[in-house]
Scaffold this active site. Structure first.
Site, PDB file in Angstrom:
ATOM      1  N   CYS A   1      80.421  38.837  21.295  1.00  0.00           N
ATOM      2  CA  CYS A   1      81.799  39.076  20.855  1.00  0.00           C
ATOM      3  C   CYS A   1      81.858  39.346  19.351  1.00  0.00           C
ATOM      4  O   CYS A   1      82.585  40.227  18.915  1.00  0.00           O
ATOM      5  CB  CYS A   1      82.687  37.860  21.141  1.00  0.00           C
ATOM      6  SG  CYS A   1      82.401  37.069  22.719  1.00  0.00           S
ATOM      7  N   ASP A   2      81.130  38.568  18.577  1.00  0.00           N
ATOM      8  CA  ASP A   2      81.323  38.581  17.119  1.00  0.00           C
ATOM      9  C   ASP A   2      80.149  39.125  16.317  1.00  0.00           C
ATOM     10  O   ASP A   2      80.263  39.303  15.106  1.00  0.00           O
ATOM     11  CB  ASP A   2      81.621  37.149  16.632  1.00  0.00           C
ATOM     12  CG  ASP A   2      82.827  36.554  17.337  1.00  0.00           C
ATOM     13  OD1 ASP A   2      83.753  37.322  17.656  1.00  0.00           O
ATOM     14  OD2 ASP A   2      82.835  35.336  17.581  1.00  0.00           O
TER      15      ASP A   2
ATOM     16  N   CYS B   1      79.810  33.054  20.267  1.00  0.00           N
ATOM     17  CA  CYS B   1      79.531  34.208  21.130  1.00  0.00           C
ATOM     18  C   CYS B   1      78.994  35.384  20.328  1.00  0.00           C
ATOM     19  O   CYS B   1      79.766  36.061  19.627  1.00  0.00           O
ATOM     20  CB  CYS B   1      80.806  34.594  21.870  1.00  0.00           C
ATOM     21  SG  CYS B   1      80.645  36.130  22.795  1.00  0.00           S
TER      22      CYS B   1
END
Ligand code: NAP
Length: 307
Positions: free
Chosen positions: A136-137, A133
């Site tokens: 997200c990261d 992701c």
């Protein structure tokens, strides 16, 4: 018939939220079960630009709006995973990590999960440079160098997003042509995304964190090493169908739940909606299917569809 809930919705993504809104508005007592905090995979989309009414909106923001809307109409049971289903004569039994329930109908909106590469190092370095992701990261890799594996729209969107936050990005794709929309390919190139064609990742290597990828060119057989700080695996999704399988719901050859035009499965009182049913897998189609699933379940719980 006394039910704990007339309609139980499993999975709080776009399909589940739409099903919940339609259930509550039709006077049915409904609950949405989700093992996490809801939102589904849409929360990972950096931006959504094809959901009518919103020219451009972050996936997380859109899903928060849907959650708030759905919570007006159904009980939200977050952090409660459905672990098994049981088909009863006039109901469905649901067992979760927190209890058991007797319900009139179930709508499976369990979505899909990220497909894994299945190579050495992938599991070992998960969260240590291997991610599924970018939204997200991605932030952790600012100013660093990463690879994105995959050639679909998701991979290219993630690559563009990572470039835009100041990351050096190479897309590794197993063929010499992308599956992604042409416009996305052009946008990626304009943003300085590099492409490594006809190549597969054979191993992810490092000490504490990812340091390099062993890559094989499938045309020439040549093996090389690519130094990276991280790798984003974006090679599609797999249906989360274990609950469906358990009660004999028919699946297609790729494991997606088979439904009719009104989202009915082959099992009485069991409906399915959203990505777990395959097809074009878009937010808008998931919502439409969630709505249809609820409407077709209403007569089973003594409610009349208003449409
Ligand atoms: P996808 O379209 O299925 O693409 C998966 C990609 O991963 C393909 O390029 C595939 O290669 C590659 N791949 C699969 N298994 C692999 C493996 N084991 N090793 C290496 N590569 C592998 O998945 P997606 O990009 O997640 O998109 C899913 C659906 O959502 C699609 O229908 C897509 O159009 C849609 N979507 C739409 C948008 C939008 O904004 N409109 C955004 C994201 C997604 P091959 O090409 O060689 O098969």
């Amino acid at each position: 018939m006394k039910y704990d809930y007339e309609i139980a919705i499993v999975g709080a993504g776009a399909a589940g939220y739409a099903a919940a809104i339609y259930a509550g508005r039709s006077g049915a007592r409904a609950a949405v079960f989700d093992r996490g905090v809801g939102g589904g995979l849409t929360t990972e989309a950096p931006k959504v630009e094809n959901y009518p009414g919103f020219k451009s909106i972050g996936g997380m923001e859109l899903m928060e709006k849907m959650k708030e809307h759905a919570a007006e109409y159904a009980e939200m049971r977050f952090g409660e995973e459905v672990t098994s289903l049981e088909v009863r004569e006039d109901a469905i039994g649901i067992t979760t990590t927190k209890g058991t329930y007797h319900v009139g109908a179930v709508i499976l909106c369990t979505g899909t999960a990220h497909r894994k590469l299945g190579v050495k190092g992938e599991q070992e370095f998960a969260g240590k440079g291997v991610s599924y992701c970018a939204t997200c990261d991605g932030f952790f890799f600012k100013g660093k160098k990463v690879a994105v594996v995959g050639g679909g729209s998701s991979a290219v969107i993630e690559a563009i997003f990572l470039r835009q936050i100041g990351i050096d990005v190479s897309v590794i794709h197993r063929r010499d042509e992308l599956r992604a929309e042409k416009a996305l390919e052009e946008e990626a190139k304009e943003n300085g995304v590099r492409f490594i064609w006809n190549s597969v990742v054979e191993e992810i290597l490092g000490k504490e964190m990812v340091e390099k990828l062993k890559i094989k060119n499938v045309k020439t057989g040549e093996v090389s090493m690519l130094e990276v700080d991280g790798v984003f695996v974006s090679i599609g999704e797999e249906p989360q169908n274990s609950l469906a399988k358990e009660i004999g719901v028919a699946l297609d050859e790729n494991g997606y739940i088979k439904v009719d035009g009104m989202q009915k499965t082959n099992v009485e009182r069991v409906f399915a909606a959203g990505d777990v049913t395959g097809g074009v897998r878009q937010i808008i189609t998931a919502c439409a299917q969630g709505a249809k699933a609820t409407l077709s379940s209403l007569p089973l719980v003594g409610k009349r569809s208003p449409y």
